[in-house]
Structure formats: structure tokens, C-alpha cells
Design an enzyme around this catalytic site. Structure first.
Site, PDB file in Angstrom:
ATOM      1  N   GLU A   1      32.216  56.793  35.074  1.00  0.00           N
ATOM      2  CA  GLU A   1      33.430  55.558  35.400  1.00  0.00           C
ATOM      3  C   GLU A   1      33.958  54.951  33.943  1.00  0.00           C
ATOM      4  O   GLU A   1      33.006  53.941  33.586  1.00  0.00           O
ATOM      5  CB  GLU A   1      32.982  54.391  36.327  1.00  0.00           C
ATOM      6  CG  GLU A   1      32.723  54.940  37.622  1.00  0.00           C
ATOM      7  CD  GLU A   1      32.556  53.886  38.695  1.00  0.00           C
ATOM      8  OE1 GLU A   1      33.513  53.946  39.680  1.00  0.00           O
ATOM      9  OE2 GLU A   1      31.941  52.711  38.608  1.00  0.00           O
TER      10      GLU A   1
ATOM     11  N   GLY B   1      39.882  49.490  37.784  1.00  0.00           N
ATOM     12  CA  GLY B   1      40.565  48.354  38.402  1.00  0.00           C
ATOM     13  C   GLY B   1      42.154  48.148  37.398  1.00  0.00           C
ATOM     14  O   GLY B   1      42.433  47.055  37.616  1.00  0.00           O
TER      15      GLY B   1
ATOM     16  N   ASN C   1      33.344  51.776  47.093  1.00  0.00           N
ATOM     17  CA  ASN C   1      32.467  50.850  46.345  1.00  0.00           C
ATOM     18  C   ASN C   1      33.504  49.289  46.951  1.00  0.00           C
ATOM     19  O   ASN C   1      34.378  49.311  46.187  1.00  0.00           O
ATOM     20  CB  ASN C   1      32.405  50.770  45.150  1.00  0.00           C
ATOM     21  CG  ASN C   1      31.594  49.604  44.651  1.00  0.00           C
ATOM     22  OD1 ASN C   1      31.272  48.708  45.244  1.00  0.00           O
ATOM     23  ND2 ASN C   1      31.523  49.578  43.137  1.00  0.00           N
ATOM     24  N   TRP C   2      32.936  48.621  47.878  1.00  0.00           N
ATOM     25  CA  TRP C   2      33.984  47.521  48.006  1.00  0.00           C
ATOM     26  C   TRP C   2      33.709  46.345  47.291  1.00  0.00           C
ATOM     27  O   TRP C   2      34.477  45.316  47.192  1.00  0.00           O
ATOM     28  CB  TRP C   2      33.725  46.914  49.327  1.00  0.00           C
ATOM     29  CG  TRP C   2      34.156  48.010  50.624  1.00  0.00           C
ATOM     30  CD1 TRP C   2      34.851  49.050  50.689  1.00  0.00           C
ATOM     31  CD2 TRP C   2      34.188  47.724  51.932  1.00  0.00           C
ATOM     32  NE1 TRP C   2      35.662  49.732  51.542  1.00  0.00           N
ATOM     33  CE2 TRP C   2      34.972  48.873  52.626  1.00  0.00           C
ATOM     34  CE3 TRP C   2      33.679  46.778  52.863  1.00  0.00           C
ATOM     35  CZ2 TRP C   2      35.210  49.039  53.953  1.00  0.00           C
ATOM     36  CZ3 TRP C   2      33.612  46.740  54.309  1.00  0.00           C
ATOM     37  CH2 TRP C   2      34.497  47.928  54.686  1.00  0.00           C
ATOM     38  N   LYS C   3      32.736  46.239  46.490  1.00  0.00           N
ATOM     39  CA  LYS C   3      32.606  45.269  45.391  1.00  0.00           C
ATOM     40  C   LYS C   3      32.477  44.058  46.178  1.00  0.00           C
ATOM     41  O   LYS C   3      31.806  43.826  47.439  1.00  0.00           O
ATOM     42  CB  LYS C   3      33.506  45.284  44.229  1.00  0.00           C
ATOM     43  CG  LYS C   3      33.800  46.480  43.556  1.00  0.00           C
ATOM     44  CD  LYS C   3      34.315  46.435  42.360  1.00  0.00           C
ATOM     45  CE  LYS C   3      34.634  47.957  41.745  1.00  0.00           C
ATOM     46  NZ  LYS C   3      35.144  47.964  40.688  1.00  0.00           N
TER      47      LYS C   3
ATOM     48  N   GLY D   1      36.993  52.213  43.996  1.00  0.00           N
ATOM     49  CA  GLY D   1      37.008  50.878  44.258  1.00  0.00           C
ATOM     50  C   GLY D   1      38.139  50.469  45.089  1.00  0.00           C
ATOM     51  O   GLY D   1      38.189  50.613  46.444  1.00  0.00           O
ATOM     52  N   GLY D   2      39.225  49.780  44.505  1.00  0.00           N
ATOM     53  CA  GLY D   2      40.359  49.182  45.067  1.00  0.00           C
ATOM     54  C   GLY D   2      41.141  50.166  46.258  1.00  0.00           C
ATOM     55  O   GLY D   2      41.080  49.447  47.554  1.00  0.00           O
TER      56      GLY D   2
ATOM     57  N   HIS E   1      26.236  49.698  37.870  1.00  0.00           N
ATOM     58  CA  HIS E   1      27.621  49.894  37.506  1.00  0.00           C
ATOM     59  C   HIS E   1      28.114  49.066  36.416  1.00  0.00           C
ATOM     60  O   HIS E   1      27.414  48.100  35.992  1.00  0.00           O
ATOM     61  CB  HIS E   1      28.226  49.099  38.816  1.00  0.00           C
ATOM     62  CG  HIS E   1      29.605  49.261  38.904  1.00  0.00           C
ATOM     63  ND1 HIS E   1      30.582  48.433  38.306  1.00  0.00           N
ATOM     64  CD2 HIS E   1      30.557  50.233  39.761  1.00  0.00           C
ATOM     65  CE1 HIS E   1      31.903  48.864  38.483  1.00  0.00           C
ATOM     66  NE2 HIS E   1      31.694  49.934  39.445  1.00  0.00           N
TER      67      HIS E   1
ATOM     68  N   GLU F   1      30.345  46.742  35.847  1.00  0.00           N
ATOM     69  CA  GLU F   1      30.282  45.378  36.104  1.00  0.00           C
ATOM     70  C   GLU F   1      28.889  44.751  36.243  1.00  0.00           C
ATOM     71  O   GLU F   1      28.539  43.494  35.619  1.00  0.00           O
ATOM     72  CB  GLU F   1      30.832  45.038  37.457  1.00  0.00           C
ATOM     73  CG  GLU F   1      32.576  45.329  37.481  1.00  0.00           C
ATOM     74  CD  GLU F   1      33.045  45.994  38.550  1.00  0.00           C
ATOM     75  OE1 GLU F   1      32.694  45.892  39.588  1.00  0.00           O
ATOM     76  OE2 GLU F   1      34.332  46.435  38.397  1.00  0.00           O
TER      77      GLU F   1
ATOM     78  N   SER G   1      40.224  53.858  39.089  1.00  0.00           N
ATOM     79  CA  SER G   1      41.726  53.686  39.593  1.00  0.00           C
ATOM     80  C   SER G   1      42.022  55.115  40.465  1.00  0.00           C
ATOM     81  O   SER G   1      43.230  55.674  40.286  1.00  0.00           O
ATOM     82  CB  SER G   1      42.726  53.596  38.310  1.00  0.00           C
ATOM     83  OG  SER G   1      42.462  52.185  37.903  1.00  0.00           O
TER      84      SER G   1
HETATM   85  P1  13P Z   1      38.714  51.039  40.957  1.00  0.00           P
HETATM   86  O1  13P Z   1      38.976  52.148  41.788  1.00  0.00           O
HETATM   87  O2  13P Z   1      39.441  49.843  41.802  1.00  0.00           O
HETATM   88  O3  13P Z   1      39.326  51.235  39.632  1.00  0.00           O
HETATM   89  O4  13P Z   1      37.129  50.841  40.812  1.00  0.00           O
HETATM   90  C1  13P Z   1      36.418  51.679  40.372  1.00  0.00           C
HETATM   91  C2  13P Z   1      35.016  51.324  40.594  1.00  0.00           C
HETATM   92  O5  13P Z   1      34.473  50.507  39.848  1.00  0.00           O
HETATM   93  C3  13P Z   1      34.153  52.079  41.593  1.00  0.00           C
HETATM   94  O6  13P Z   1      32.894  51.673  41.446  1.00  0.00           O
END
Ligand code: 13P
Length: 272
Positions: A186, A192, A29-31, A253-254, A114, A116, A232
Site C-alpha cells: 500500500e 485515501g 478495511n473499514w478503519k 478502504g473507502g 498498516h 496508519e 484508492s
Molecule cells: P483507500 O482504499 O481508502 O485508499 O484505503 C486503502 C487502505 O489503506 C486500505 O487498508
């Protein structure tokens, strides 16, 4: 070689064999990240890379870059998707993206609910359930995200919260359609933050969710729904997390932003 060293070598071999046997769903997920140039170079980087047969790889970029994915990944086994959709057909919905458009670009998955989106954009379970239904009706697999924040975790009522998120999120689709859905656990406190849930915490929660799914929807259906972990995840912790029971894959994510790191994670999950 010392006895303990031999034990470690054998243990590592067994772990790698176990990973080699299991197929994982790995979603990046590149956000809201990356420039056009960075996307191009990522796609060039993975173009000749063999992700192997057993894992399903999905990358979810920001919408403006979907045309590049369509262009570059048309003949690739790497799939892609969208980070959100609006649960209506085309029309006067400024700023939104329809499933028709996602389909038009060859998207196969959509991240729905999600944390967020739930926290920053106030999305509620009812709205999320409409998105899940719209995805299923349009042949795009929804990845329904659930998870608790730190306070909810500490209050120890987070399991009920997870059940509510699942029950309400799936309330608008039929049990016969549940095989088209993916669930991603999650925990918000691990997103993050660099603070991953431990393999034991992930296993405990995933077993709990799996039990709920089989009790609620029957064992065939309940066991079939892929259950991802996100928060993470990185090359250092992914192996141990992958061995936790009931983990079918990862929402990353990251660590999915860098092609090398993303490939490294895949290598580990392939038992290499
Ligand atoms: P991180 O891997 O950066 O913690 O993000 C997780 C995430 O929200 C994937 O949707």
C-alpha cells in the site's frame, strides 16, 4: 461494426475471461468508520448476495462491531478480521485486543503494520514482527502491510525500504509458516488520496516484491504468498489493476464502506 469496435469487444471478452479464471483475495478495511446501524444495514445488504466461488472476501470492521459479524456471517462464506492486535495473551494491556478475543469472535485475518499504525502510532518493524508471529501462532492470518511515502518514492530508495519491511516483519516466523501470511503493498501516497498507483507502477513493484520473496524464501514459498495492492482502489480502476502481474487481490478502504460499491468491485473481479 467497425474493425476497432470489434477489437475492443474481443479485448474486453478476453479480459473478462482472464478475471473469471483467477481467484482474488478482496479485503475491505473499514478503519474507524460506521455506526452500529450502518453496520447492520451493510450486513443485511450483503447477506443474500452471492460473492461467487473463486474470490475470498474478508471485511475488517472496528472491533465493537465484531459481535454483529459473528451473528450475521456465521453461515456465510464472507470472512472477517481485526485491524490490529496486541501480541500477548490476556492481561494488563489497557485498550488492546488479544488474538484469543479475535479468535473468540471467529476472526480469520488481522491487518498488521498498516501505514496508519506505523505513522500515527509509531509502530516499528520489530513490534510488527511480534504481531505477525503471534497471529501465525494463533491461527489468524496476518496481512502484513508495507509501503513507501511520497518522499521515499521520489528518492528512489523505496524498494530497499519495502524489502526491509518484509524481511523484518517476517523475521520472527519460520519459512515453513510463510504460507499463512499475506502481504499488502500500500503506497502511502495512494491511500485515501484518490491518487491510485498506475497499473504499470503496481505491476513493477509487485514483480519486484515477488522476485525478492522467491529469492529470499525459495520459489515454492515465495510464489505462494498472496500479494495484495491497496490505495484508492475503486470500481473504475480495479479491472486494470487486477490484470497487473503478481496482483493476488486488494486491500480496500473507502470503497469497501458502501455495500453496493463493494459488490460492484467483486462483480468486476468475477469477470461480469
Ligand atoms: P483507500 O482504499 O481508502 O485508499 O484505503 C486503502 C487502505 O489503506 C486500505 O487498508
Amino acid at each position: 461494426m467497425e474493425r476497432n469496435d470489434i477489437k475492443t469487444v474481443i479485448r474486453n471478452e478476453i479480459v473478462n475471461c482472464l478475471l473469471e479464471l483467477q481467484g482474488f483475495l478482496v479485503v475491505g478495511n473499514w478503519k474507524m468508520n460506521k455506526t452500529k446501524q450502518e453496520v447492520k444495514s451493510f450486513l443485511n445488504d450483503i447477506a443474500s448476495y452471492d460473492f461467487g466461488e473463486k474470490n475470498t472476501i474478508v471485511i475488517v470492521p472496528p472491533n465493537p462491531y465484531l459481535y454483529l459479524f459473528e451473528e450475521k456471517l456465521r453461515y456465510s462464506k464472507v470472512l472477517y478480521g481485526v485491524q490490529n492486535i496486541y501480541p500477548k495473551g490476556n492481561g494488563a494491556f489497557t485498550g488492546e485486543l488479544s488474538l484469543e478475543m479475535a479468535n473468540d469472535f471467529g476472526c480469520k485475518y488481522a491487518i498488521i503494520g498498516h501505514s496508519e499504525r506505523r505513522t500515527i502510532f509509531s509502530e516499528c518493524n520489530v513490534f510488527i514482527s511480534k504481531k505477525v508471529r503471534a497471529c501465525v501462532q494463533n491461527q489468524i492470518k496476518p496481512i502484513l502491510c508495507i509501503g513507501e511515502n511520497l518522499e521515499e518514492r521520489k528518492n528512489d530508495n523505496y524498494k530497499q525500504l519495502l524489502i526491509n519491511q518484509i524481511k523484518e516483519g517476517l523475521s520472527r516466523i519460520d519459512v515453513s509458516e510463510l504460507s499463512k501470511v499475506v502481504i499488502a503493498y500500500e503506497p502511502i501516497w495512494a491511500i485515501g488520496t484518490g491518487e491510485t498507483a498506475t497499473p504499470d507502477q503496481v505491476e513493477e513493484t509487485h514483480i519486484f516484491i515477488r522476485k525478492f520473496l522467491t529469492d529470499e524464501y525459495g520459489s515454492d514459498v515465495g510464489n505462494d504468498i498472496p500479494l495484495l495492492y491497496g490505495g484508492s482502489v475503486n470500481p473504475t480502476n480495479v479491472k486494470k489493476l487486477a490484470l497487473a502481474q503478481s496482483v493476488s487481490g486488494f486491500l480496500i478502504g473507502g470503497a469497501s464502506l458502501n455495500a453496493q460499491t463493494f459488490k460492484e468491485i467483486n462483480n468486476i473481479l468475477n469477470g461480469n
